[in-house]
Design a protein around this motif. Structure first.
Motif, PDB file in Angstrom:
ATOM      1  N   UNK A  65       8.760  12.856   0.472  1.00  0.00           N
ATOM      2  CA  UNK A  65       9.220  13.584   1.645  1.00  0.00           C
ATOM      3  C   UNK A  65       8.035  14.370   2.209  1.00  0.00           C
ATOM      4  N   UNK A  66       7.972  14.474   3.524  1.00  0.00           N
ATOM      5  CA  UNK A  66       6.884  15.178   4.198  1.00  0.00           C
ATOM      6  C   UNK A  66       7.040  16.692   4.024  1.00  0.00           C
TER       7      UNK A  66
ATOM      8  N   UNK B 233       1.674  14.603   8.108  1.00  0.00           N
ATOM      9  CA  UNK B 233       1.645  15.620   7.062  1.00  0.00           C
ATOM     10  C   UNK B 233       1.563  15.023   5.667  1.00  0.00           C
ATOM     11  N   UNK B 234       1.317  15.892   4.701  1.00  0.00           N
ATOM     12  CA  UNK B 234       1.246  15.489   3.298  1.00  0.00           C
ATOM     13  C   UNK B 234       2.635  15.120   2.773  1.00  0.00           C
ATOM     14  N   UNK B 235       2.675  14.186   1.834  1.00  0.00           N
ATOM     15  CA  UNK B 235       3.929  13.774   1.212  1.00  0.00           C
ATOM     16  C   UNK B 235       3.993  14.304  -0.213  1.00  0.00           C
ATOM     17  N   UNK B 236       5.205  14.685  -0.636  1.00  0.00           N
ATOM     18  CA  UNK B 236       5.415  15.097  -2.019  1.00  0.00           C
ATOM     19  C   UNK B 236       6.618  14.346  -2.576  1.00  0.00           C
ATOM     20  N   UNK B 237       6.706  14.271  -3.907  1.00  0.00           N
ATOM     21  CA  UNK B 237       7.773  13.524  -4.558  1.00  0.00           C
ATOM     22  C   UNK B 237       9.133  14.149  -4.267  1.00  0.00           C
ATOM     23  N   UNK B 238      10.085  13.308  -3.908  1.00  0.00           N
ATOM     24  CA  UNK B 238      11.448  13.741  -3.638  1.00  0.00           C
ATOM     25  C   UNK B 238      12.399  13.208  -4.702  1.00  0.00           C
ATOM     26  N   UNK B 239      12.300  11.912  -4.997  1.00  0.00           N
ATOM     27  CA  UNK B 239      13.092  11.277  -6.055  1.00  0.00           C
ATOM     28  C   UNK B 239      12.141  10.569  -7.000  1.00  0.00           C
ATOM     29  N   UNK B 240      12.450  10.622  -8.306  1.00  0.00           N
ATOM     30  CA  UNK B 240      11.633   9.902  -9.270  1.00  0.00           C
ATOM     31  C   UNK B 240      12.507   9.081 -10.204  1.00  0.00           C
ATOM     32  N   UNK B 241      11.933   8.035 -10.760  1.00  0.00           N
ATOM     33  CA  UNK B 241      12.634   7.157 -11.686  1.00  0.00           C
ATOM     34  C   UNK B 241      12.951   7.927 -12.962  1.00  0.00           C
ATOM     35  N   UNK B 242      14.184   7.818 -13.426  1.00  0.00           N
ATOM     36  CA  UNK B 242      14.597   8.505 -14.646  1.00  0.00           C
ATOM     37  C   UNK B 242      13.934   7.919 -15.889  1.00  0.00           C
ATOM     38  N   UNK B 243      13.470   6.675 -15.798  1.00  0.00           N
ATOM     39  CA  UNK B 243      12.899   6.007 -16.963  1.00  0.00           C
ATOM     40  C   UNK B 243      11.390   6.201 -17.076  1.00  0.00           C
TER      41      UNK B 243
ATOM     42  N   UNK C  67      10.606  14.628   6.769  1.00  0.00           N
ATOM     43  CA  UNK C  67      10.988  13.230   6.967  1.00  0.00           C
ATOM     44  C   UNK C  67      10.799  12.474   5.648  1.00  0.00           C
ATOM     45  N   UNK C  68      11.861  11.864   5.096  1.00  0.00           N
ATOM     46  CA  UNK C  68      11.708  11.112   3.842  1.00  0.00           C
ATOM     47  C   UNK C  68      11.170   9.712   4.099  1.00  0.00           C
ATOM     48  N   UNK C  69      10.490   9.159   3.100  1.00  0.00           N
ATOM     49  CA  UNK C  69      10.060   7.765   3.163  1.00  0.00           C
ATOM     50  C   UNK C  69      11.225   6.892   2.698  1.00  0.00           C
TER      51      UNK C  69
ATOM     52  N   UNK D  50       0.847  -1.170   0.000  1.00  0.00           N
ATOM     53  CA  UNK D  50       0.000   0.000   0.000  1.00  0.00           C
ATOM     54  C   UNK D  50       0.901   1.245   0.000  1.00  0.00           C
ATOM     55  N   UNK D  51       0.644   2.187  -0.892  1.00  0.00           N
ATOM     56  CA  UNK D  51       1.491   3.380  -0.964  1.00  0.00           C
ATOM     57  C   UNK D  51       1.265   4.315   0.217  1.00  0.00           C
ATOM     58  N   UNK D  52       2.314   5.024   0.578  1.00  0.00           N
ATOM     59  CA  UNK D  52       2.209   6.021   1.637  1.00  0.00           C
ATOM     60  C   UNK D  52       1.489   7.250   1.092  1.00  0.00           C
ATOM     61  N   UNK D  53       0.557   7.784   1.860  1.00  0.00           N
ATOM     62  CA  UNK D  53      -0.122   9.018   1.470  1.00  0.00           C
ATOM     63  C   UNK D  53       0.090  10.113   2.501  1.00  0.00           C
ATOM     64  N   UNK D  54       0.381   9.711   3.745  1.00  0.00           N
ATOM     65  CA  UNK D  54       0.642  10.658   4.827  1.00  0.00           C
ATOM     66  C   UNK D  54       1.928  10.268   5.547  1.00  0.00           C
ATOM     67  N   UNK D  55       2.593  11.246   6.122  1.00  0.00           N
ATOM     68  CA  UNK D  55       3.823  11.016   6.872  1.00  0.00           C
ATOM     69  C   UNK D  55       3.546  10.133   8.079  1.00  0.00           C
ATOM     70  N   UNK D  56       4.381   9.162   8.307  1.00  0.00           N
ATOM     71  CA  UNK D  56       4.218   8.269   9.462  1.00  0.00           C
ATOM     72  C   UNK D  56       4.666   8.919  10.759  1.00  0.00           C
ATOM     73  N   UNK D  57       5.454   9.984  10.657  1.00  0.00           N
ATOM     74  CA  UNK D  57       5.940  10.655  11.858  1.00  0.00           C
ATOM     75  C   UNK D  57       4.962  11.715  12.354  1.00  0.00           C
ATOM     76  N   UNK D  58       4.459  12.583  11.439  1.00  0.00           N
ATOM     77  CA  UNK D  58       3.621  13.696  11.893  1.00  0.00           C
ATOM     78  C   UNK D  58       2.248  13.743  11.236  1.00  0.00           C
TER      79      UNK D  58
END
Length: 60
Positions: free
Chosen positions: A29-30, A11-21, A35-37, A1-9
């Motif tokens: 990241x929150x 908060x909303x998550x946004x993309x930090x790293x994406x696949x180059x392909x 806090x990064x996933x 199941x994908x993360x939709x909310x930060x497990x620490x606080x």
């Protein structure tokens, strides 16, 4: 199941790293506490060690 909310606080998550392909998210990241996933690797784009090396280098 994908993360939709930060497990620490919660908060909303946004993309930090994406696949180059395929441009799918590899790490989120929150927006509140920064806090990064964990990095998620997906096998459909892992065509050898080149992809893994670029991803590991981006994390360093």
């Amino acid at each position: 199941m994908p993360d939709t909310l930060c497990r620490q606080c919660g908060g909303e998550l946004e993309m930090h790293l994406q696949c180059e392909h395929c441009r799918q998210a590899l790490q989120l990241v929150c927006t509140n506490c920064a806090q990064p996933t964990e990095v998620r690797f997906h096998s459909q784009c892992m065509y050898g060690e080149e992809v893994l090396c670029h991803t590991v280098a981006a994390l360093a």
